[in-house]
Write a protein that holds these residues in place. Structure first.
Motif, PDB file in Angstrom:
ATOM      1  N   MET A   1       0.823  -1.203   0.000  1.00  0.00           N
ATOM      2  CA  MET A   1       0.000   0.000   0.000  1.00  0.00           C
ATOM      3  C   MET A   1       0.859   1.255   0.000  1.00  0.00           C
ATOM      4  SD  MET A   1      -2.772   1.451   2.766  1.00  0.00           S
ATOM      5  CE  MET A   1      -1.479   2.015   3.862  1.00  0.00           C
ATOM      6  N   VAL A   2       1.921   1.257   0.811  1.00  0.00           N
ATOM      7  CA  VAL A   2       2.788   2.433   0.897  1.00  0.00           C
ATOM      8  C   VAL A   2       3.385   2.752  -0.462  1.00  0.00           C
ATOM      9  CG1 VAL A   2       4.873   3.380   1.937  1.00  0.00           C
ATOM     10  CG2 VAL A   2       3.279   2.072   3.336  1.00  0.00           C
ATOM     11  N   ALA A   3       3.824   1.702  -1.180  1.00  0.00           N
ATOM     12  CA  ALA A   3       4.405   1.919  -2.505  1.00  0.00           C
ATOM     13  C   ALA A   3       3.372   2.514  -3.456  1.00  0.00           C
ATOM     14  CB  ALA A   3       4.935   0.602  -3.054  1.00  0.00           C
ATOM     15  N   ALA A   4       2.127   2.025  -3.399  1.00  0.00           N
ATOM     16  CA  ALA A   4       1.070   2.550  -4.263  1.00  0.00           C
ATOM     17  C   ALA A   4       0.798   4.016  -3.961  1.00  0.00           C
ATOM     18  CB  ALA A   4      -0.202   1.720  -4.088  1.00  0.00           C
ATOM     19  N   LEU A   5       0.811   4.378  -2.686  1.00  0.00           N
ATOM     20  CA  LEU A   5       0.573   5.775  -2.298  1.00  0.00           C
ATOM     21  C   LEU A   5       1.713   6.679  -2.765  1.00  0.00           C
ATOM     22  CD1 LEU A   5      -0.831   5.321   1.325  1.00  0.00           C
ATOM     23  CD2 LEU A   5      -2.110   5.876  -0.747  1.00  0.00           C
ATOM     24  N   LEU A   6       2.941   6.181  -2.672  1.00  0.00           N
ATOM     25  CA  LEU A   6       4.084   6.982  -3.118  1.00  0.00           C
ATOM     26  C   LEU A   6       4.051   7.194  -4.629  1.00  0.00           C
ATOM     27  CD1 LEU A   6       6.958   5.507  -0.911  1.00  0.00           C
ATOM     28  CD2 LEU A   6       5.922   7.769  -0.730  1.00  0.00           C
ATOM     29  N   ILE A   7       3.673   6.157  -5.362  1.00  0.00           N
ATOM     30  CA  ILE A   7       3.563   6.289  -6.817  1.00  0.00           C
ATOM     31  C   ILE A   7       2.466   7.288  -7.172  1.00  0.00           C
ATOM     32  CG2 ILE A   7       2.925   5.057  -8.925  1.00  0.00           C
ATOM     33  CD1 ILE A   7       4.287   2.570  -7.657  1.00  0.00           C
ATOM     34  N   MET A   8       1.349   7.230  -6.451  1.00  0.00           N
ATOM     35  CA  MET A   8       0.261   8.176  -6.683  1.00  0.00           C
ATOM     36  C   MET A   8       0.720   9.606  -6.394  1.00  0.00           C
ATOM     37  SD  MET A   8      -3.681   8.161  -5.266  1.00  0.00           S
ATOM     38  CE  MET A   8      -3.224   7.602  -3.622  1.00  0.00           C
ATOM     39  N   LEU A   9       1.421   9.800  -5.287  1.00  0.00           N
ATOM     40  CA  LEU A   9       1.927  11.129  -4.940  1.00  0.00           C
ATOM     41  C   LEU A   9       2.904  11.636  -5.995  1.00  0.00           C
ATOM     42  CD1 LEU A   9       2.148  13.501  -2.981  1.00  0.00           C
ATOM     43  CD2 LEU A   9       3.873  12.212  -1.711  1.00  0.00           C
ATOM     44  N   TYR A  10       3.717  10.737  -6.534  1.00  0.00           N
ATOM     45  CA  TYR A  10       4.663  11.118  -7.589  1.00  0.00           C
ATOM     46  C   TYR A  10       3.932  11.659  -8.812  1.00  0.00           C
ATOM     47  CZ  TYR A  10       7.693  10.438 -11.643  1.00  0.00           C
ATOM     48  OH  TYR A  10       8.367  10.624 -12.814  1.00  0.00           O
ATOM     49  N   HIS A  11       2.889  10.954  -9.246  1.00  0.00           N
ATOM     50  CA  HIS A  11       2.151  11.405 -10.430  1.00  0.00           C
ATOM     51  C   HIS A  11       1.388  12.699 -10.154  1.00  0.00           C
ATOM     52  CE1 HIS A  11       2.377   7.036 -11.971  1.00  0.00           C
ATOM     53  NE2 HIS A  11       3.190   7.784 -12.683  1.00  0.00           N
ATOM     54  N   PHE A  12       0.779  12.810  -8.988  1.00  0.00           N
ATOM     55  CA  PHE A  12       0.083  14.050  -8.651  1.00  0.00           C
ATOM     56  C   PHE A  12       1.068  15.216  -8.524  1.00  0.00           C
ATOM     57  CE2 PHE A  12      -3.691  11.802  -6.322  1.00  0.00           C
ATOM     58  CZ  PHE A  12      -4.072  11.227  -7.522  1.00  0.00           C
ATOM     59  N   GLY A  13       2.305  14.897  -8.110  1.00  0.00           N
ATOM     60  CA  GLY A  13       3.316  15.928  -7.905  1.00  0.00           C
ATOM     61  C   GLY A  13       3.703  16.672  -9.164  1.00  0.00           C
ATOM     62  N   HIS A  14       3.363  16.129 -10.343  1.00  0.00           N
ATOM     63  CA  HIS A  14       3.659  16.829 -11.592  1.00  0.00           C
ATOM     64  C   HIS A  14       2.878  18.134 -11.708  1.00  0.00           C
ATOM     65  CE1 HIS A  14       5.445  12.960 -12.638  1.00  0.00           C
ATOM     66  NE2 HIS A  14       5.986  13.519 -13.693  1.00  0.00           N
ATOM     67  N   PHE A  15       1.813  18.269 -10.923  1.00  0.00           N
ATOM     68  CA  PHE A  15       0.979  19.469 -10.972  1.00  0.00           C
ATOM     69  C   PHE A  15       1.319  20.459  -9.863  1.00  0.00           C
ATOM     70  CE2 PHE A  15      -1.262  16.051 -13.035  1.00  0.00           C
ATOM     71  CZ  PHE A  15      -1.826  16.642 -14.146  1.00  0.00           C
ATOM     72  N   ALA A  16       2.354  20.155  -9.086  1.00  0.00           N
ATOM     73  CA  ALA A  16       2.723  21.010  -7.953  1.00  0.00           C
ATOM     74  C   ALA A  16       3.249  22.361  -8.435  1.00  0.00           C
ATOM     75  CB  ALA A  16       3.778  20.315  -7.096  1.00  0.00           C
ATOM     76  N   PRO A  17       3.084  23.421  -7.611  1.00  0.00           N
ATOM     77  CA  PRO A  17       3.700  24.714  -7.927  1.00  0.00           C
ATOM     78  C   PRO A  17       5.217  24.547  -8.054  1.00  0.00           C
ATOM     79  CG  PRO A  17       2.142  24.930  -6.117  1.00  0.00           C
ATOM     80  CD  PRO A  17       2.307  23.456  -6.370  1.00  0.00           C
ATOM     81  N   GLY A  18       5.850  25.477  -8.742  1.00  0.00           N
ATOM     82  CA  GLY A  18       7.278  25.372  -9.025  1.00  0.00           C
ATOM     83  C   GLY A  18       8.130  25.094  -7.807  1.00  0.00           C
ATOM     84  N   GLU A  19       7.811  25.745  -6.688  1.00  0.00           N
ATOM     85  CA  GLU A  19       8.639  25.586  -5.492  1.00  0.00           C
ATOM     86  C   GLU A  19       8.504  24.208  -4.858  1.00  0.00           C
ATOM     87  OE1 GLU A  19       5.485  27.433  -2.213  1.00  0.00           O
ATOM     88  OE2 GLU A  19       7.156  28.659  -2.930  1.00  0.00           O
ATOM     89  N   SER A  20       7.479  23.451  -5.276  1.00  0.00           N
ATOM     90  CA  SER A  20       7.248  22.123  -4.691  1.00  0.00           C
ATOM     91  C   SER A  20       7.491  20.993  -5.682  1.00  0.00           C
ATOM     92  CB  SER A  20       5.812  22.030  -4.148  1.00  0.00           C
ATOM     93  OG  SER A  20       5.615  22.968  -3.116  1.00  0.00           O
ATOM     94  N   GLN A  21       8.074  21.317  -6.830  1.00  0.00           N
ATOM     95  CA  GLN A  21       8.380  20.288  -7.813  1.00  0.00           C
ATOM     96  C   GLN A  21       9.426  19.292  -7.311  1.00  0.00           C
ATOM     97  OE1 GLN A  21       7.423  19.576 -11.259  1.00  0.00           O
ATOM     98  NE2 GLN A  21       5.605  20.624 -10.495  1.00  0.00           N
ATOM     99  N   TRP A  22      10.108  19.659  -6.227  1.00  0.00           N
ATOM    100  CA  TRP A  22      11.112  18.774  -5.667  1.00  0.00           C
ATOM    101  C   TRP A  22      10.492  17.448  -5.217  1.00  0.00           C
ATOM    102  CZ3 TRP A  22      10.259  17.086  -0.738  1.00  0.00           C
ATOM    103  CH2 TRP A  22       9.398  17.862   0.048  1.00  0.00           C
ATOM    104  N   VAL A  23       9.189  17.478  -4.852  1.00  0.00           N
ATOM    105  CA  VAL A  23       8.525  16.253  -4.413  1.00  0.00           C
ATOM    106  C   VAL A  23       8.546  15.222  -5.540  1.00  0.00           C
ATOM    107  CG1 VAL A  23       6.332  15.240  -3.679  1.00  0.00           C
ATOM    108  CG2 VAL A  23       7.058  17.459  -2.771  1.00  0.00           C
ATOM    109  N   LYS A  24       8.133  15.656  -6.725  1.00  0.00           N
ATOM    110  CA  LYS A  24       8.150  14.774  -7.893  1.00  0.00           C
ATOM    111  C   LYS A  24       9.565  14.304  -8.201  1.00  0.00           C
ATOM    112  CE  LYS A  24       8.129  16.934 -11.730  1.00  0.00           C
ATOM    113  NZ  LYS A  24       9.338  16.808 -12.538  1.00  0.00           N
ATOM    114  N   ASP A  25      10.506  15.238  -8.144  1.00  0.00           N
ATOM    115  CA  ASP A  25      11.888  14.892  -8.490  1.00  0.00           C
ATOM    116  C   ASP A  25      12.477  13.881  -7.518  1.00  0.00           C
ATOM    117  OD1 ASP A  25      11.675  16.683 -10.577  1.00  0.00           O
ATOM    118  OD2 ASP A  25      12.555  18.350  -9.454  1.00  0.00           O
ATOM    119  N   GLU A  26      12.194  14.067  -6.224  1.00  0.00           N
ATOM    120  CA  GLU A  26      12.730  13.136  -5.224  1.00  0.00           C
ATOM    121  C   GLU A  26      12.078  11.763  -5.338  1.00  0.00           C
ATOM    122  OE1 GLU A  26      15.226  13.548  -3.152  1.00  0.00           O
ATOM    123  OE2 GLU A  26      15.593  15.588  -3.890  1.00  0.00           O
ATOM    124  N   LEU A  27      10.766  11.756  -5.574  1.00  0.00           N
ATOM    125  CA  LEU A  27      10.058  10.477  -5.641  1.00  0.00           C
ATOM    126  C   LEU A  27      10.404   9.693  -6.899  1.00  0.00           C
ATOM    127  CD1 LEU A  27       6.507  11.437  -4.320  1.00  0.00           C
ATOM    128  CD2 LEU A  27       8.232  10.050  -3.169  1.00  0.00           C
TER     129      LEU A  27
END
Length: 353
Positions: A1-27
């Motif tokens: 489940m944790v892996a599925a949630l992290l993958i979901m957060l990674y894909h949603f992170g593509h829509f993050a504001p510029g200052e929070s794009q690091w989430v996508k990059d780290e994941l």
């Protein structure tokens, strides 16, 4: 489940504001978590079907059971993207860079679950379903893994495992697989999944034979933590696989020694059972709540608003997956198996007089 949630957060992170794009990059460094999915699947499938699949009839029954479990949800989520694609095609919806998702020449491969076999050059429709296609490929080739074990034991599985990863490396080096590394393979992910399945099968046997009396879930979580650290540090993929494999091995031993124990608190158990649903449904909620609602109507530059909104959509996705599992997937799978004569209809007890 944790892996599925992290993958979901990674894909949603593509829509993050510029200052929070690091989430996508780290994941993005956690890509090998998909290999953990395949390893676990190989572990579970081999432990359940290694003794059941022994001739053509049992093989067909096994495939029907797997297809009845996976295909209804695949078809449901694929149908959503087909409808969106039609709306785009007829000018009812506007898309940005997502138009490439709706390539009609790739639809047959998606329907046949072969889109991860090297027949397409990029992902289409429900893009994450490539891993389902890869799993289906591994399901089809399960007899090879069973054959290796029955005639070679643990040694046979080790030889098959080494040959499988060697084949992946050869496909990369010769340019047959058009990726920098097989870890990044998606449209060619079927061959990656088979190698991971072979590893899962080997771990099944090793865990069953192990004399460890471990019952605490802690060591398995520690191994997963170190595996994630290896991913973030971009260490050699085989070191990461070894750590993931060790975590799965420990989890298998613990489950054998303490089958009544739980890894998650009671409140999280319904979600833990629907990781597959979370994985396949989240592109649908991404399409609705990010590609459409966020991009066209909200689009805040505030990271606080984005993460609050993301948490809400993630929670909604989990509830959708739970509802889908209980009231759609199980019901349809049961009826399909009954129609194929594999499962008997459930008898309804007569009401007391």
């Amino acid at each position: 489940m944790v892996a599925a949630l992290l993958i979901m957060l990674y894909h949603f992170g593509h829509f993050a504001p510029g200052e929070s794009q690091w989430v996508k990059d780290e994941l993005s460094a956690l890509r090998p978590l998909l290999d953990m999915f395949f390893i676990i699947s190989g572990f579970l499938i081999f432990s359940r079907y290694a003794d059941q699949v022994h001739d053509a009839r049992s093989y067909v029954i096994y495939l029907c059971k797997r297809l009845a479990r996976l295909y209804p949800l695949h078809l449901a989520t694929l149908s959503y993207f087909i409808l969106v694609g039609l709306a785009v095609h007829f000018g009812l919806l506007r898309t940005g860079g997502e138009a490439a998702l709706y390539r009609w020449d790739a639809l047959p491969a998606n329907l046949l679950l072969i889109q991860a076999w090297g027949v397409n050059d990029h992902l289409t429709f429900n893009f994450v379903s490539w891993s389902l296609s890869a799993e289906w490929f591994a399901y089809l080739l399960l007899p090879i893994i069973i054959f290796a074990y029955r005639f070679g034991g643990v040694t046979g599985l080790i030889v098959l495992l080494l040959l499988s990863y060697a084949a992946l490396e050869a496909m990369i080096r010769t340019g047959l697989m058009p990726f920098e590394s097989w870890v990044k393979a998606d449209t060619w992910g079927a061959y990656r999944a088979f190698a991971d399945f072979a590893l899962g099968a080997l771990l099944t046997v090793l865990a069953a034979r192990s004399r460890l009396r471990l019952t605490s879930r802690g060591p398995a979580w520690v191994a997963i933590f170190f595996a994630c650290a290896a991913m973030v540090l971009q260490l050699n993929i085989y070191m990461t696989l070894a750590l993931l494999g060790f975590a799965v091995f420990l989890a298998g031993v613990i489950e054998r020694n303490d089958p009544e124990g739980y890894t998650y608190p009671a409140i999280f158990r319904p979600a833990a059972a629907v990781s597959f649903g979370i994985y396949l449904w989240h592109p649908v909620t991404e399409s609705l709540f990010f590609s459409f609602a966020w991009s066209h109507f909200i689009g805040s530059s505030s990271s606080i608003i984005f993460f609050a909104y993301t948490a809400m959509v993630m929670l909604l996705t989990v509830f959708i997956a739970i509802f889908s599992f209980r009231f759609f997937e199980n019901a349809v799978a049961g009826r399909l198996l009954q129609a194929m004569g594999i499962a008997k209809p459930k008898r309804v007890k007569p009401a007391p007089a």
